[in-house]
Design a protein around this motif. Sequence first.
Motif, PDB file in Angstrom:
ATOM      1  N   GLU A   1       7.654   5.093  -3.828  1.00 10.95           N
ATOM      2  CA  GLU A   1       7.632   5.029  -2.404  1.00 10.95           C
ATOM      3  C   GLU A   1       6.208   4.383  -2.155  1.00 10.95           C
ATOM      4  N   GLY A   2       6.046   4.155  -0.649  1.00 14.23           N
ATOM      5  CA  GLY A   2       4.954   3.336  -0.278  1.00 14.23           C
ATOM      6  C   GLY A   2       3.619   3.849  -0.628  1.00 14.23           C
ATOM      7  N   LEU A   3       2.594   3.101  -0.602  1.00 16.08           N
ATOM      8  CA  LEU A   3       1.162   3.364  -0.828  1.00 16.08           C
ATOM      9  C   LEU A   3       0.334   2.959   0.546  1.00 16.08           C
ATOM     10  N   PHE A   4      -0.426   3.926   0.844  1.00 15.43           N
ATOM     11  CA  PHE A   4      -1.186   3.675   2.050  1.00 15.43           C
ATOM     12  C   PHE A   4      -2.590   3.691   1.701  1.00 15.43           C
ATOM     13  N   ILE A   5      -3.532   2.513   1.792  1.00 15.74           N
ATOM     14  CA  ILE A   5      -4.770   2.328   1.153  1.00 15.74           C
ATOM     15  C   ILE A   5      -5.567   1.854   2.524  1.00 15.74           C
ATOM     16  N   THR A   6      -6.753   2.463   2.612  1.00 13.87           N
ATOM     17  CA  THR A   6      -7.455   1.944   3.799  1.00 13.87           C
ATOM     18  C   THR A   6      -8.828   1.651   3.074  1.00 13.87           C
ATOM     19  N   PHE A   7      -9.542   0.652   3.983  1.00 15.90           N
ATOM     20  CA  PHE A   7     -10.885   0.152   3.488  1.00 15.90           C
ATOM     21  C   PHE A   7     -11.739   0.836   4.599  1.00 15.90           C
ATOM     22  N   GLU A   8     -12.947   1.414   4.708  1.00 15.41           N
ATOM     23  CA  GLU A   8     -13.739   1.827   5.474  1.00 15.41           C
ATOM     24  C   GLU A   8     -15.490   1.654   5.065  1.00 15.41           C
ATOM     25  N   GLY A   9     -16.102   1.716   6.206  1.00 17.05           N
ATOM     26  CA  GLY A   9     -17.469   1.379   5.929  1.00 17.05           C
ATOM     27  C   GLY A   9     -18.083   0.651   7.161  1.00 17.05           C
ATOM     28  N   GLY A  10     -19.540   0.511   7.261  1.00 12.09           N
ATOM     29  CA  GLY A  10     -20.025  -0.170   8.392  1.00 12.09           C
ATOM     30  C   GLY A  10     -19.640  -1.517   8.514  1.00 12.09           C
ATOM     31  N   ASP A  11     -20.141  -2.385   9.622  1.00 12.81           N
ATOM     32  CA  ASP A  11     -19.832  -3.774   9.735  1.00 12.81           C
ATOM     33  C   ASP A  11     -20.672  -4.594   8.627  1.00 12.81           C
ATOM     34  N   GLY A  12     -20.159  -5.338   8.056  1.00  9.50           N
ATOM     35  CA  GLY A  12     -20.805  -6.312   7.096  1.00  9.50           C
ATOM     36  C   GLY A  12     -21.112  -5.840   5.664  1.00  9.50           C
ATOM     37  N   VAL A  13     -19.915  -4.666   5.310  1.00  7.97           N
ATOM     38  CA  VAL A  13     -20.136  -4.247   3.951  1.00  7.97           C
ATOM     39  C   VAL A  13     -19.242  -4.865   3.096  1.00  7.97           C
ATOM     40  N   GLY A  14     -18.224  -5.749   3.543  1.00  6.50           N
ATOM     41  CA  GLY A  14     -17.296  -6.464   2.607  1.00  6.50           C
ATOM     42  C   GLY A  14     -15.886  -5.840   2.656  1.00  6.50           C
ATOM     43  N   LYS A  15     -15.404  -5.121   3.626  1.00  5.08           N
ATOM     44  CA  LYS A  15     -13.996  -4.546   3.476  1.00  5.08           C
ATOM     45  C   LYS A  15     -13.099  -5.605   3.415  1.00  5.08           C
TER      46      LYS A  15
ATOM     47  N   ALA B   1       6.948   0.150   6.922  1.00  5.65           N
ATOM     48  CA  ALA B   1       6.341  -0.555   5.767  1.00  5.65           C
ATOM     49  C   ALA B   1       6.417   0.614   4.613  1.00  5.65           C
ATOM     50  N   LEU B   2       5.702   1.835   4.857  1.00  6.97           N
ATOM     51  CA  LEU B   2       5.757   2.749   3.604  1.00  6.97           C
ATOM     52  C   LEU B   2       7.083   3.281   3.462  1.00  6.97           C
ATOM     53  N   ALA B   3       8.125   3.347   4.398  1.00  8.97           N
ATOM     54  CA  ALA B   3       9.613   3.921   4.180  1.00  8.97           C
ATOM     55  C   ALA B   3      10.166   2.841   3.373  1.00  8.97           C
ATOM     56  N   ARG B   4       9.899   1.490   3.326  1.00 10.23           N
ATOM     57  CA  ARG B   4      10.398   0.708   2.563  1.00 10.23           C
ATOM     58  C   ARG B   4       9.863   0.410   1.094  1.00 10.23           C
ATOM     59  N   GLY B   5       8.654   1.297   0.901  1.00  8.20           N
ATOM     60  CA  GLY B   5       8.074   0.984  -0.426  1.00  8.20           C
ATOM     61  C   GLY B   5       7.086   0.242  -0.442  1.00  8.20           C
ATOM     62  N   ASP B   6       6.540  -0.360   0.616  1.00  8.19           N
ATOM     63  CA  ASP B   6       5.381  -1.369   0.682  1.00  8.19           C
ATOM     64  C   ASP B   6       4.189  -0.487   0.560  1.00  8.19           C
ATOM     65  N   VAL B   7       3.182  -1.533  -0.105  1.00  5.86           N
ATOM     66  CA  VAL B   7       1.756  -0.966  -0.113  1.00  5.86           C
ATOM     67  C   VAL B   7       1.234  -1.575   1.187  1.00  5.86           C
ATOM     68  N   VAL B   8       0.550  -0.498   1.765  1.00  5.68           N
ATOM     69  CA  VAL B   8      -0.028  -1.098   3.045  1.00  5.68           C
ATOM     70  C   VAL B   8      -1.462  -0.983   2.758  1.00  5.68           C
ATOM     71  N   ILE B   9      -2.365  -2.230   2.972  1.00  7.84           N
ATOM     72  CA  ILE B   9      -3.784  -2.240   2.925  1.00  7.84           C
ATOM     73  C   ILE B   9      -4.287  -2.496   4.107  1.00  7.84           C
ATOM     74  N   GLN B  10      -5.106  -1.607   4.461  1.00  3.25           N
ATOM     75  CA  GLN B  10      -5.403  -1.491   6.282  1.00  3.25           C
ATOM     76  C   GLN B  10      -7.023  -1.664   6.365  1.00  3.25           C
ATOM     77  N   ASP B  11      -7.697  -2.556   6.858  1.00  4.34           N
ATOM     78  CA  ASP B  11      -8.978  -2.645   7.315  1.00  4.34           C
ATOM     79  C   ASP B  11      -9.311  -1.622   8.325  1.00  4.34           C
ATOM     80  N   ARG B  12      -9.859  -0.435   8.373  1.00  6.36           N
ATOM     81  CA  ARG B  12     -10.337   0.675   9.106  1.00  6.36           C
ATOM     82  C   ARG B  12      -9.012   1.541   9.542  1.00  6.36           C
ATOM     83  N   TYR B  13      -9.265   2.721   9.787  1.00  2.00           N
ATOM     84  CA  TYR B  13      -8.264   3.823  10.360  1.00  2.00           C
ATOM     85  C   TYR B  13      -8.832   4.746  10.925  1.00  2.00           C
ATOM     86  N   LEU B  14      -8.640   5.999  10.830  1.00  2.00           N
ATOM     87  CA  LEU B  14      -9.176   7.097  11.767  1.00  2.00           C
ATOM     88  C   LEU B  14     -10.472   7.353  11.378  1.00  2.00           C
ATOM     89  N   ASP B  15     -10.679   7.284  10.264  1.00  2.00           N
ATOM     90  CA  ASP B  15     -12.087   7.657   9.767  1.00  2.00           C
ATOM     91  C   ASP B  15     -13.218   6.690  10.394  1.00  2.00           C
TER      92      ASP B  15
END
Length: 214
Positions: free
Chosen positions: A10-24, A92-106
């Motif tokens: 099944e899909g994977l949900f991956i998020t990248f977090e951090g301050g502005d300018g960190v290289g996300k 996308a997750l239901a299809r089994g895709d990998v979702v790579i997302q820049d920023r989320y609820l954190d």
Amino acid sequence: MSAAVPEPSEGLFITFEGGDGVGKTTQAGLLEEWLKDAGRTVVRTREPGGTEVGVLIRDIVLHHRGEVSPRAEALLYAADRAHHIETLVRPALARGDVVIQDRYLDSSVAYQGAGRVLGRDEVRDLSLWAVEGLLPDLTVLLDLDPAAARARLDADDKPFDRLEAEKEHFHARVREEFLALAAAEPERFLVLDASRPAAELAAAVRERVAALVP
């Protein structure tokens, strides 16, 4: 030897977090390239702005020249998140895709909860309600001293958005909150020193992603 690429059912949900300018954006792109080279289907997205509705909201919260009150800002981010997850991420997750997302609820908890001093629990609860409780399988936190991050932004020679333009104490609160969130959920977070070379960071991310699925 590089880590093997996972083949989840099944899909994977991956998020990248951090301050502005960190290289996300850089690290998200490197992970996307690695997974695609291995034959995985990847959906690359961001918040705000991952949908047509989100693009409009992004313009308001980041580029509107007039004042946006802190609570209105938090609600706009939550509105974007609700639409984005419902229409793009969950399918996308239901299809089994990998979702790579820049920023989320954190990011909302750090920027609006701590940076705007609206309160961690209130902002987190708002976002969790908006997305019906969906949390990432992995959140990569790229940690960097705000002064070093600001130097990177200055080197880019681009106009600052509303959040990037905030004062040093604002960004210090944001960083502290990100680290507190990671400490509270160590099983979800991978915290990396963003001052390390990009290739080293990418290798650490790949190792953690490969370990998500047997």
